[in-house]
Design a protein around this motif. Structure first.
Motif, PDB file in Angstrom:
ATOM      1  N   ILE A 216       0.828  -1.203   0.000  1.00  0.00           N
ATOM      2  CA  ILE A 216       0.000   0.000   0.000  1.00  0.00           C
ATOM      3  C   ILE A 216       0.865   1.258   0.000  1.00  0.00           C
ATOM      4  O   ILE A 216       1.963   1.261   0.559  1.00  0.00           O
ATOM      5  CB  ILE A 216      -0.948  -0.035   1.228  1.00  0.00           C
ATOM      6  N   LEU A 217       0.370   2.296  -0.668  1.00  0.00           N
ATOM      7  CA  LEU A 217       1.046   3.591  -0.639  1.00  0.00           C
ATOM      8  C   LEU A 217       0.056   4.649  -0.166  1.00  0.00           C
ATOM      9  O   LEU A 217      -1.054   4.735  -0.692  1.00  0.00           O
ATOM     10  CB  LEU A 217       1.569   3.953  -2.029  1.00  0.00           C
ATOM     11  N   MET A 218       0.468   5.415   0.837  1.00  0.00           N
ATOM     12  CA  MET A 218      -0.390   6.493   1.331  1.00  0.00           C
ATOM     13  C   MET A 218       0.225   7.825   0.933  1.00  0.00           C
ATOM     14  O   MET A 218       1.417   8.043   1.145  1.00  0.00           O
ATOM     15  CB  MET A 218      -0.471   6.436   2.857  1.00  0.00           C
ATOM     16  N   GLY A 220      -0.246  12.064   1.194  1.00  0.00           N
ATOM     17  CA  GLY A 220      -1.005  13.112   1.863  1.00  0.00           C
ATOM     18  C   GLY A 220      -0.087  14.194   2.401  1.00  0.00           C
ATOM     19  O   GLY A 220       1.129  13.986   2.501  1.00  0.00           O
ATOM     20  N   PRO A 221      -0.663  15.346   2.742  1.00  0.00           N
ATOM     21  CA  PRO A 221       0.143  16.458   3.227  1.00  0.00           C
ATOM     22  C   PRO A 221       0.771  16.160   4.596  1.00  0.00           C
ATOM     23  O   PRO A 221       0.333  15.238   5.277  1.00  0.00           O
ATOM     24  CB  PRO A 221      -0.870  17.599   3.336  1.00  0.00           C
ATOM     25  N   PRO A 222       1.775  16.927   4.983  1.00  0.00           N
ATOM     26  CA  PRO A 222       2.429  16.702   6.276  1.00  0.00           C
ATOM     27  C   PRO A 222       1.413  16.776   7.416  1.00  0.00           C
ATOM     28  O   PRO A 222       0.501  17.599   7.385  1.00  0.00           O
ATOM     29  CB  PRO A 222       3.417  17.860   6.394  1.00  0.00           C
ATOM     30  N   GLY A 223       1.555  15.895   8.362  1.00  0.00           N
ATOM     31  CA  GLY A 223       0.717  15.951   9.555  1.00  0.00           C
ATOM     32  C   GLY A 223      -0.651  15.339   9.377  1.00  0.00           C
ATOM     33  O   GLY A 223      -1.516  15.449  10.244  1.00  0.00           O
ATOM     34  N   SER A 224      -0.895  14.654   8.250  1.00  0.00           N
ATOM     35  CA  SER A 224      -2.236  14.112   8.048  1.00  0.00           C
ATOM     36  C   SER A 224      -2.417  12.769   8.755  1.00  0.00           C
ATOM     37  O   SER A 224      -3.519  12.240   8.818  1.00  0.00           O
ATOM     38  CB  SER A 224      -2.535  13.986   6.555  1.00  0.00           C
ATOM     39  N   GLY A 225      -1.338  12.210   9.259  1.00  0.00           N
ATOM     40  CA  GLY A 225      -1.484  10.982  10.052  1.00  0.00           C
ATOM     41  C   GLY A 225      -1.019   9.717   9.361  1.00  0.00           C
ATOM     42  O   GLY A 225      -1.318   8.614   9.803  1.00  0.00           O
ATOM     43  N   LYS A 226      -0.235   9.872   8.281  1.00  0.00           N
ATOM     44  CA  LYS A 226       0.206   8.686   7.529  1.00  0.00           C
ATOM     45  C   LYS A 226       1.101   7.789   8.383  1.00  0.00           C
ATOM     46  O   LYS A 226       0.895   6.579   8.467  1.00  0.00           O
ATOM     47  CB  LYS A 226       0.978   9.117   6.265  1.00  0.00           C
ATOM     48  N   THR A 227       2.087   8.408   9.013  1.00  0.00           N
ATOM     49  CA  THR A 227       3.012   7.630   9.835  1.00  0.00           C
ATOM     50  C   THR A 227       2.260   6.985  10.991  1.00  0.00           C
ATOM     51  O   THR A 227       2.492   5.820  11.346  1.00  0.00           O
ATOM     52  CB  THR A 227       4.127   8.545  10.365  1.00  0.00           C
ATOM     53  N   MET A 228       1.338   7.756  11.538  1.00  0.00           N
ATOM     54  CA  MET A 228       0.540   7.276  12.662  1.00  0.00           C
ATOM     55  C   MET A 228      -0.250   6.022  12.274  1.00  0.00           C
ATOM     56  O   MET A 228      -0.289   5.036  13.024  1.00  0.00           O
ATOM     57  CB  MET A 228      -0.424   8.417  13.009  1.00  0.00           C
ATOM     58  N   ASP A 304       8.811   5.268   5.012  1.00  0.00           N
ATOM     59  CA  ASP A 304       8.177   6.570   5.175  1.00  0.00           C
ATOM     60  C   ASP A 304       8.929   7.547   4.284  1.00  0.00           C
ATOM     61  O   ASP A 304      10.136   7.414   4.118  1.00  0.00           O
ATOM     62  CB  ASP A 304       8.291   6.968   6.652  1.00  0.00           C
ATOM     63  N   GLU A 305       8.257   8.535   3.725  1.00  0.00           N
ATOM     64  CA  GLU A 305       8.875   9.510   2.818  1.00  0.00           C
ATOM     65  C   GLU A 305       9.547   8.774   1.650  1.00  0.00           C
ATOM     66  O   GLU A 305      10.730   8.960   1.386  1.00  0.00           O
ATOM     67  CB  GLU A 305       9.932  10.368   3.557  1.00  0.00           C
ATOM     68  N   LEU A 306       8.768   7.971   0.981  1.00  0.00           N
ATOM     69  CA  LEU A 306       9.302   7.085  -0.071  1.00  0.00           C
ATOM     70  C   LEU A 306      10.207   7.767  -1.106  1.00  0.00           C
ATOM     71  O   LEU A 306      11.275   7.237  -1.436  1.00  0.00           O
ATOM     72  CB  LEU A 306       8.133   6.374  -0.758  1.00  0.00           C
ATOM     73  N   ALA A 346       4.700   5.642   2.517  1.00  0.00           N
ATOM     74  CA  ALA A 346       4.000   6.917   2.663  1.00  0.00           C
ATOM     75  C   ALA A 346       4.810   7.999   1.983  1.00  0.00           C
ATOM     76  O   ALA A 346       6.036   7.919   1.908  1.00  0.00           O
ATOM     77  CB  ALA A 346       3.820   7.257   4.135  1.00  0.00           C
ATOM     78  N   MET A 347       4.106   8.991   1.436  1.00  0.00           N
ATOM     79  CA  MET A 347       4.800  10.111   0.805  1.00  0.00           C
ATOM     80  C   MET A 347       3.893  11.339   0.795  1.00  0.00           C
ATOM     81  O   MET A 347       2.686  11.238   1.018  1.00  0.00           O
ATOM     82  CB  MET A 347       5.209   9.753  -0.621  1.00  0.00           C
ATOM     83  N   ASN A 348       4.485  12.483   0.542  1.00  0.00           N
ATOM     84  CA  ASN A 348       3.692  13.688   0.329  1.00  0.00           C
ATOM     85  C   ASN A 348       3.344  13.730  -1.153  1.00  0.00           C
ATOM     86  O   ASN A 348       4.051  13.161  -1.983  1.00  0.00           O
ATOM     87  CB  ASN A 348       4.503  14.930   0.723  1.00  0.00           C
ATOM     88  N   PRO A 349       2.274  14.447  -1.515  1.00  0.00           N
ATOM     89  CA  PRO A 349       1.903  14.465  -2.933  1.00  0.00           C
ATOM     90  C   PRO A 349       2.869  15.281  -3.801  1.00  0.00           C
ATOM     91  O   PRO A 349       2.911  15.115  -5.012  1.00  0.00           O
ATOM     92  CB  PRO A 349       0.510  15.103  -2.933  1.00  0.00           C
ATOM     93  N   CYS A 350       3.630  16.183  -3.174  1.00  0.00           N
ATOM     94  CA  CYS A 350       4.577  17.011  -3.931  1.00  0.00           C
ATOM     95  C   CYS A 350       5.663  17.470  -2.951  1.00  0.00           C
ATOM     96  O   CYS A 350       5.533  17.256  -1.757  1.00  0.00           O
ATOM     97  CB  CYS A 350       3.846  18.220  -4.524  1.00  0.00           C
ATOM     98  N   PRO A 351       6.732  18.110  -3.440  1.00  0.00           N
ATOM     99  CA  PRO A 351       7.808  18.482  -2.514  1.00  0.00           C
ATOM    100  C   PRO A 351       7.341  19.362  -1.345  1.00  0.00           C
ATOM    101  O   PRO A 351       7.799  19.187  -0.215  1.00  0.00           O
ATOM    102  CB  PRO A 351       8.807  19.232  -3.399  1.00  0.00           C
TER     103      PRO A 351
END
Ligand SMILES: Nc1ncnc2c1ncn2[C@@H]1O[C@H](COP(=O)(O)OP(=O)(O)OP(=O)(O)O)[C@@H](O)[C@H]1O
Ligand SMILES: [Mg+2]
Length: 509
Positions: A216-218, A220-228, A304-306, A346-351
């Motif tokens: 799975i790949l998640m 989303g923006p920072p702090g959205s809870g992906k790592t959690m 995390d931060e793929l 997990a990753m952010n959608p953009c830099p």
């Protein structure tokens, strides 16, 4: 003035029997260890001499030569302290002649004669099943591992003196029987899904992914809870079987990571930092050790931060994701380490992280976004079944949602039931979960009725999905149906599965 005892050297995640020959002769007093020992083994001289003296034995003031054979097997660590000490006592007549021969002996000595735990006891005990040696002497702290092999009688001791009394028959000792209740080893966490507010879609996707073993790949923006969310995934995976525990413990033990010395009962969750090297991920080194992909065996590898990972490190993942094992080649030898894990990323959608954010503005140029996403290669994306967006919660949502969501335990029950259905379905095929289905199995187990087929055809054509996406939709739909205990795949299962492909299209696949 000669004695022979057996010990073992770790070789990858297996062990080789080592003969410890001790010869005491008249000559200039000295203590020599030969047979390709590393520094820790050479230092064994000082530990053995002190331990013998402090346990009340004489250290013979003669020339002592210890040979560890075969000479071309690499030997490392303090594991040979105990067999060397016993070998000296046997050669000097304190231990009865030949009474050591039926045992494989491993243990590090403290200067006061106590026996310290060592790594690799489970692989050593397992390797004895191929030999005539059926008894093993290990440090007390390693007794669970030794007994879990179930192929040898495990005797465990706390001090050198206790071992000598046991071998000479002064004290009696029963072999230790593996006891699950006493087993204390854990590797994971106690995080609960009830801690996560909102994020219903993400939680549902994660449940599906756990149920069918889908990578799975998640995003989303920072702090959205992906790592959690990722950190809570081990808490919903089905319990490990005894065989799985043994497999995983064997790897952890040979790498020196099984600190409690028991069987690992919780699925591993490994979350290496994005600066990790390809070798640390794959395994390697002068004495090849399993890397992160193998330490996650039967559990989760979380990246995390793929896009921040090094390209060469990510490329390493291809083989284990395909074959469930990894080959590490060295000049003399090739090691095959098991590496069957679920990949969670997990990753952010953009830099800048704000692309698609409900309130914040993204400041990245299209080129930057493309470059960022391009860091994840097509072949890796290919092996990910479920893509989800994890949106940032608004402040009010975070603070005002009071209802506690489902606890991990409840989700775990559904996941476990779905896995049981899959176990029955794939019995004897070498496949365990829906994610591992190949085209043959997909054809057999993902049969669609006319209505579902028409729906899928329409969707695939309209949204221009690739053939690869088609297979993935079927696999994920199969898992969703299993979660509902439905034998056939229905339209609503497919429509849910299709949602998990949208991001895939955005990523340029
Ligand atoms: N849904 C949520 N429920 C409760 N707390 C949350 C939720 N989402 C975020 N948080 C809080 O925000 C913190 C940051 O979340 P987390 O580290 O999982 O974000 P992330 O998506 O991984 O961000 P990044 O992209 O920066 O890595 C969490 O430790 C938690 O306290
Ligand atoms: Mg994070």
């Amino acid at each position: 003035m000669f004695s022979l005892t057996y010990s073992a050297a770790i070789n990858g995640i297996d062990a080789d029997i080592v003969e410890v020959e001790t010869y005491i002769s008249n000559g200039m007093p000295g203590f020599f260890i030969v047979g390709l020992p590393d520094t820790a083994v050479k230092e064994s001289r000082d530990r053995v001499a002190a331990a013998l003296k402090n346990s009340g034995f004489d250290f013979p003031p003669k020339k002592i030569t210890v040979n560890l054979a075969p000479a071309d097997t690499k030997k490392e660590g303090g594991i040979f302290d105990l067999p060397i000490a016993l070998g000296i006592l046997s050669a000097s007549g304190i231990i009865k002649k030949d009474s050591l021969l039926g045992f494989c002996i491993a243990g590090e000595l403290a200067l006061d004669g106590k026996i310290r735990k060592v790594k690799g006891i489970l692989p050593i005990a397992l390797s004895l099943s191929k030999t005539k040696i059926k008894k093993i002497i290990v440090p007390f702290a390693n007794r669970q591992e030794a007994a879990a092999s179930r192929s040898v009688s495990a005797f465990s001791f706390k001090t050198l003196d206790e071992v000598v009394k046991f071998i000479n028959g002064t004290t009696q000792c029963e072999p230790y029987i593996y006891n699950d209740d006493e087993n204390t080893a854990t590797v994971s966490n106690s995080y609960d899904f009830a801690d996560i507010k909102g994020q219903k879609n993400a939680k549902r996707a994660v449940e599906i992914s756990a149920a069918g073993g889908h990578n799975i790949l998640m995003s989303g923006p920072p702090g959205s809870g992906k790592t959690m969310i990722a950190k809570r995934m081990p808490s919903i995976l089905p319990p490990m079987t005894f065989e799985e525990s043994v497999e995983t413990t064997k790897i952890w033990s040979s790498a020196g990571h099984n600190f409690s010395g028991g069987l690992i009962k919780q699925r591993p969750f490994r979350s290496p930092h994005h600066t990790i090297s390809a070798i640390a991920l794959a395994g390697g080194g002068a004495y090849p050790k399993p890397g992160e992909v193998s330490l996650s065996h039967n559990g989760i590898l979380f990246l995390d931060e793929l896009p921040e990972f090094r390209r060469d490190a990510l490329e390493i993942l291809r083989q284990p994701l395909e074959d469930k094992k990894i080959m590490v080649s060295r000049t003399k030898n090739t090691f095959v380490f098991p590496a069957s894990f679920m990949l969670v990323t997990a990753m952010n959608p953009c830099p800048c992280g704000n692309l698609g954010h409900r309130e914040k503005q993204c400041i990245c140029t299209p080129y930057q976004i493309q470059k960022y996403r391009g860091k994840i290669s097509g072949p890796l994306m290919d092996r990910i079944d479920i893509y989800i967006e994890v949106p940032a919660l608004k402040f009010l949502e975070l603070t005002e949602i009071k209802d506690v969501g489902e606890h991990s335990q409840e989700i775990k029950q559904r996941v476990t039931l779905a896995r049981e259905i899959q176990n029955k379905r794939f019995k004897g095929t070498g496949i365990y979960v829906n994610a591992q289905m190949r085209s043959k199995e997909i054809k057999k187990h993902c049969i669609l009725d006319d209505k579902s087929y028409a729906f899928l055809k329409n969707t695939v054509e309209k949204l221009n999905f690739s053939a690869r996406s088609y297979d993935k939709i079927l696999k994920v739909a199969r898992t969703i149906a299993d979660l509902e205990n439905e034998s056939s795949i229905k339209v609503n299962h497919i429509s849910q599965a299709v949602q998990y492909r949208f991001l895939d299209r955005q990523m340029g696949n």
